[in-house]
Design a protein around this motif. Sequence first.
Motif, PDB file in Angstrom:
ATOM      1  N   ASP A   1      39.436  34.976  30.852  1.00  0.00           N
ATOM      2  CA  ASP A   1      40.062  36.292  30.639  1.00  0.00           C
ATOM      3  C   ASP A   1      41.252  36.479  31.564  1.00  0.00           C
ATOM      4  O   ASP A   1      41.468  35.687  32.488  1.00  0.00           O
ATOM      5  CB  ASP A   1      39.025  37.422  30.843  1.00  0.00           C
ATOM      6  CG  ASP A   1      38.485  37.491  32.262  1.00  0.00           C
ATOM      7  OD1 ASP A   1      39.286  37.637  33.199  1.00  0.00           O
ATOM      8  OD2 ASP A   1      37.250  37.405  32.439  1.00  0.00           O
TER       9      ASP A   1
ATOM     10  N   GLY B   1      23.285  40.283  34.585  1.00  0.00           N
ATOM     11  CA  GLY B   1      23.800  39.374  33.553  1.00  0.00           C
ATOM     12  C   GLY B   1      23.999  37.949  34.037  1.00  0.00           C
ATOM     13  O   GLY B   1      23.442  37.007  33.452  1.00  0.00           O
ATOM     14  N   LEU B   2      24.763  37.782  35.109  1.00  0.00           N
ATOM     15  CA  LEU B   2      25.062  36.417  35.575  1.00  0.00           C
ATOM     16  C   LEU B   2      23.819  35.736  36.149  1.00  0.00           C
ATOM     17  O   LEU B   2      23.664  34.513  36.030  1.00  0.00           O
ATOM     18  CB  LEU B   2      26.183  36.441  36.617  1.00  0.00           C
ATOM     19  CG  LEU B   2      27.586  36.732  36.068  1.00  0.00           C
ATOM     20  CD1 LEU B   2      28.612  36.755  37.174  1.00  0.00           C
ATOM     21  CD2 LEU B   2      27.983  35.692  35.022  1.00  0.00           C
TER      22      LEU B   2
ATOM     23  N   ILE C   1      27.844  36.787  43.125  1.00  0.00           N
ATOM     24  CA  ILE C   1      27.732  37.481  41.835  1.00  0.00           C
ATOM     25  C   ILE C   1      26.679  36.851  40.920  1.00  0.00           C
ATOM     26  O   ILE C   1      26.277  37.462  39.947  1.00  0.00           O
ATOM     27  CB  ILE C   1      29.091  37.587  41.096  1.00  0.00           C
ATOM     28  CG1 ILE C   1      29.705  36.200  40.894  1.00  0.00           C
ATOM     29  CG2 ILE C   1      30.045  38.509  41.824  1.00  0.00           C
ATOM     30  CD1 ILE C   1      30.867  36.222  39.922  1.00  0.00           C
TER      31      ILE C   1
ATOM     32  N   ILE D   1      38.026  37.502  40.528  1.00  0.00           N
ATOM     33  CA  ILE D   1      36.961  37.577  41.540  1.00  0.00           C
ATOM     34  C   ILE D   1      37.435  36.802  42.773  1.00  0.00           C
ATOM     35  O   ILE D   1      37.957  35.688  42.642  1.00  0.00           O
ATOM     36  CB  ILE D   1      35.654  36.935  41.005  1.00  0.00           C
ATOM     37  CG1 ILE D   1      35.217  37.618  39.701  1.00  0.00           C
ATOM     38  CG2 ILE D   1      34.526  36.990  42.028  1.00  0.00           C
ATOM     39  CD1 ILE D   1      34.359  36.762  38.825  1.00  0.00           C
TER      40      ILE D   1
ATOM     41  N   GLN E   1      26.896  42.879  42.563  1.00  0.00           N
ATOM     42  CA  GLN E   1      28.172  43.142  41.907  1.00  0.00           C
ATOM     43  C   GLN E   1      29.242  43.120  42.975  1.00  0.00           C
ATOM     44  O   GLN E   1      28.941  43.387  44.144  1.00  0.00           O
ATOM     45  CB  GLN E   1      28.116  44.529  41.235  1.00  0.00           C
ATOM     46  CG  GLN E   1      27.109  44.539  40.091  1.00  0.00           C
ATOM     47  CD  GLN E   1      26.759  45.922  39.610  1.00  0.00           C
ATOM     48  OE1 GLN E   1      26.561  46.807  40.413  1.00  0.00           O
ATOM     49  NE2 GLN E   1      26.690  46.089  38.312  1.00  0.00           N
ATOM     50  N   VAL E   2      30.455  42.815  42.588  1.00  0.00           N
ATOM     51  CA  VAL E   2      31.522  42.781  43.594  1.00  0.00           C
ATOM     52  C   VAL E   2      31.650  44.169  44.208  1.00  0.00           C
ATOM     53  O   VAL E   2      31.698  44.341  45.416  1.00  0.00           O
ATOM     54  CB  VAL E   2      32.852  42.321  42.969  1.00  0.00           C
ATOM     55  CG1 VAL E   2      33.992  42.531  43.949  1.00  0.00           C
ATOM     56  CG2 VAL E   2      32.759  40.853  42.564  1.00  0.00           C
TER      57      VAL E   2
ATOM     58  N   ASN F   1      31.339  40.884  29.943  1.00  0.00           N
ATOM     59  CA  ASN F   1      31.958  40.945  31.278  1.00  0.00           C
ATOM     60  C   ASN F   1      33.475  40.784  31.165  1.00  0.00           C
ATOM     61  O   ASN F   1      34.228  41.525  31.785  1.00  0.00           O
ATOM     62  CB  ASN F   1      31.416  39.827  32.178  1.00  0.00           C
ATOM     63  CG  ASN F   1      30.115  40.230  32.861  1.00  0.00           C
ATOM     64  OD1 ASN F   1      29.747  41.388  32.837  1.00  0.00           O
ATOM     65  ND2 ASN F   1      29.438  39.267  33.451  1.00  0.00           N
TER      66      ASN F   1
ATOM     67  N   GLY G   1      26.966  48.580  34.955  1.00  0.00           N
ATOM     68  CA  GLY G   1      26.207  47.342  34.733  1.00  0.00           C
ATOM     69  C   GLY G   1      25.039  47.253  35.694  1.00  0.00           C
ATOM     70  O   GLY G   1      24.988  47.948  36.711  1.00  0.00           O
ATOM     71  N   THR G   2      24.085  46.362  35.349  1.00  0.00           N
ATOM     72  CA  THR G   2      22.882  46.215  36.187  1.00  0.00           C
ATOM     73  C   THR G   2      23.074  45.161  37.266  1.00  0.00           C
ATOM     74  O   THR G   2      22.327  45.101  38.229  1.00  0.00           O
ATOM     75  CB  THR G   2      21.693  45.762  35.315  1.00  0.00           C
ATOM     76  OG1 THR G   2      22.093  44.571  34.624  1.00  0.00           O
ATOM     77  CG2 THR G   2      21.267  46.813  34.332  1.00  0.00           C
ATOM     78  N   GLY G   3      24.044  44.288  37.080  1.00  0.00           N
ATOM     79  CA  GLY G   3      24.212  43.185  38.031  1.00  0.00           C
ATOM     80  C   GLY G   3      23.219  42.067  37.752  1.00  0.00           C
ATOM     81  O   GLY G   3      22.965  41.214  38.599  1.00  0.00           O
TER      82      GLY G   3
ATOM     83  N   LYS H   1      34.840  43.896  29.834  1.00  0.00           N
ATOM     84  CA  LYS H   1      34.672  44.998  30.795  1.00  0.00           C
ATOM     85  C   LYS H   1      35.684  44.912  31.934  1.00  0.00           C
ATOM     86  O   LYS H   1      36.259  45.906  32.348  1.00  0.00           O
ATOM     87  CB  LYS H   1      33.236  44.943  31.335  1.00  0.00           C
ATOM     88  CG  LYS H   1      32.879  46.057  32.283  1.00  0.00           C
ATOM     89  CD  LYS H   1      31.366  46.222  32.443  1.00  0.00           C
ATOM     90  CE  LYS H   1      30.695  45.039  33.080  1.00  0.00           C
ATOM     91  NZ  LYS H   1      29.262  45.265  33.326  1.00  0.00           N
ATOM     92  N   PHE H   2      35.911  43.684  32.425  1.00  0.00           N
ATOM     93  CA  PHE H   2      36.753  43.530  33.615  1.00  0.00           C
ATOM     94  C   PHE H   2      38.212  43.171  33.292  1.00  0.00           C
ATOM     95  O   PHE H   2      38.946  42.734  34.169  1.00  0.00           O
ATOM     96  CB  PHE H   2      36.150  42.495  34.568  1.00  0.00           C
ATOM     97  CG  PHE H   2      34.816  42.929  35.120  1.00  0.00           C
ATOM     98  CD1 PHE H   2      34.742  43.925  36.083  1.00  0.00           C
ATOM     99  CD2 PHE H   2      33.637  42.365  34.672  1.00  0.00           C
ATOM    100  CE1 PHE H   2      33.523  44.346  36.589  1.00  0.00           C
ATOM    101  CE2 PHE H   2      32.408  42.773  35.174  1.00  0.00           C
ATOM    102  CZ  PHE H   2      32.349  43.773  36.135  1.00  0.00           C
TER     103      PHE H   2
HETATM  104  P1  ADP Z   1      27.183  43.377  35.687  1.00  0.00           P
HETATM  105  O1  ADP Z   1      28.283  42.940  34.772  1.00  0.00           O
HETATM  106  O2  ADP Z   1      26.087  44.078  34.999  1.00  0.00           O
HETATM  107  O3  ADP Z   1      27.661  44.091  36.899  1.00  0.00           O
HETATM  108  P2  ADP Z   1      26.833  40.555  36.089  1.00  0.00           P
HETATM  109  O4  ADP Z   1      25.727  39.802  36.759  1.00  0.00           O
HETATM  110  O5  ADP Z   1      27.139  40.190  34.693  1.00  0.00           O
HETATM  111  O6  ADP Z   1      26.476  42.068  36.252  1.00  0.00           O
HETATM  112  O7  ADP Z   1      28.135  40.354  36.958  1.00  0.00           O
HETATM  113  C1  ADP Z   1      28.044  40.540  38.348  1.00  0.00           C
HETATM  114  C2  ADP Z   1      29.386  40.896  38.926  1.00  0.00           C
HETATM  115  O8  ADP Z   1      30.285  39.796  38.803  1.00  0.00           O
HETATM  116  C3  ADP Z   1      30.089  42.019  38.197  1.00  0.00           C
HETATM  117  O9  ADP Z   1      29.603  43.276  38.621  1.00  0.00           O
HETATM  118  C4  ADP Z   1      31.534  41.773  38.582  1.00  0.00           C
HETATM  119  O10 ADP Z   1      31.743  42.272  39.886  1.00  0.00           O
HETATM  120  C5  ADP Z   1      31.605  40.256  38.630  1.00  0.00           C
HETATM  121  N1  ADP Z   1      32.111  39.695  37.357  1.00  0.00           N
HETATM  122  C6  ADP Z   1      31.409  39.098  36.374  1.00  0.00           C
HETATM  123  N2  ADP Z   1      32.218  38.671  35.381  1.00  0.00           N
HETATM  124  C7  ADP Z   1      33.466  39.010  35.734  1.00  0.00           C
HETATM  125  C8  ADP Z   1      34.762  38.854  35.133  1.00  0.00           C
HETATM  126  N3  ADP Z   1      34.916  38.245  33.953  1.00  0.00           N
HETATM  127  N4  ADP Z   1      35.823  39.325  35.821  1.00  0.00           N
HETATM  128  C9  ADP Z   1      35.693  39.930  37.001  1.00  0.00           C
HETATM  129  N5  ADP Z   1      34.514  40.114  37.618  1.00  0.00           N
HETATM  130  C10 ADP Z   1      33.415  39.673  37.000  1.00  0.00           C
END
Ligand code: ADP
Length: 433
Positions: free
Chosen positions: A330, A364-365, A343, A335, A349-350, A302, A360-362, A305-306
Amino acid sequence: MEQTLKILVVDDNEVDRMAVRDALTKAGLQMELFEVSNGNDAFSALNTTAYDCVFFNYRLPDQHGLTFIQQLRSSKIKVPSVVLTAQGDEQIAVQLIKAGATDYLSKSKISPEMLVQVLRSAIRIYWAEMQAALVNQQLRESHEQLLRKNQELERQQQQIQIQNFKLLEVSQLKSYFLATMSHELRTPMNAIIGFSQILFRSKFGQLTHQQADMVERILSNGKHLLMLVNEVLDFSKLEAGRLDLKAEIFDVSKVINLAVGEMRSLADAKNLSLLVQTDLQNTLVFNDPVRIKQILINLLSNAIKFTESGEIWVEVKELPASRVTIVVRDTGIGIAPRNFKRIFEAFRQVDQTITRKYPGTGLGLAIIDSLVRMMGGKIFLDSKLGSGSMFKIELPRQITLSTEAADAPDVQLDSDDIFSSAKNPHHSSSQTR
Ligand code: ADP
């Protein structure tokens, strides 16, 4: 000014009627007095005129006083009634009062004062009784209304329960579908990955530069797809409470370095520095190393990616009370606080649009959140839009395994066997994680 009272006297005895008339007149009451000699005439009069009080002899020529009072009470006529009794008729008077008469007066006691007193109290008692009856009626009605509302609420509650049950069934079906599909998808995915790796081996002949590039893409896409499938499988198992931790004693800093090592090429590809700082006196923990690595890989992927430019830090520190904290920070897009809670929900996802920039699948978190809870830890988020994010995980150095999770039946998957699965794609054979 005193109101003129309309009084009806019902008695067949002319002398008795006169006694009442005289006494009332002597009392100086402002009144209109009407006299009839039987029950029938009394009802005719009462039906046409609204009286303030009726005095009646309990022994009428056409009916007994009891019948008279019962008829009066069951009719729509509203009037206080005083029974005129002979001396020694108290028992009858009591009976008549029970049947609905307002009061009684012995003819022997008729005097101006007595009549006025009985008249006034009869009017007062009667209207107080009417008032009480009205209030009672209202209470009864509101009680009935409440009963009806209660029944309606009960009906609605039952409907909600049925709906809940249906939702639960659908949700279970969804979890079952996710678990089955992701499990089935893993087998051909493992075959794709396995065969791509084999193609790189020189004993099968050298690949041209272009071929190697294509195989490389098959491999990395296959790995990515497998990771997504694994996320769905983990999520469905977590939802069903069928994911258990396999705890052992291990060196947490080694696992962290392993995860960072795996993610470094991705960070390099985006020109991001990836820094690790481990500050532990004792690096040994009792936890599930595979899940710890999974948590870190998820947070790091993440973060990479972000984040478009800057750094990603991983910090591992000792905390009081035999706890350890892992922080991933990071300098990415950040967010907004209003999304902090969201999230961590599954599939959230945002940016939820189909055209979103970041894939992404949304899940992970949501998975990290469940795993950290299972480990008896906590996860904290601090972030500022445009500046970056910080995910902090606090874990006990030694986790306690819940017996329930340990006893729960698991989806039993065999070890990878890419050759058999490739030959027979319907035969499932891959590892749980
Ligand atoms: P995914 O990454 O597959 O979309 P996650 O559950 O890991 O799903 O994250 C959910 C959402 O949280 C992400 O889509 C993003 O919008 C936000 N997010 C997570 N980690 C970060 C990060 N390090 N910086 C910014 N936004 C984040």
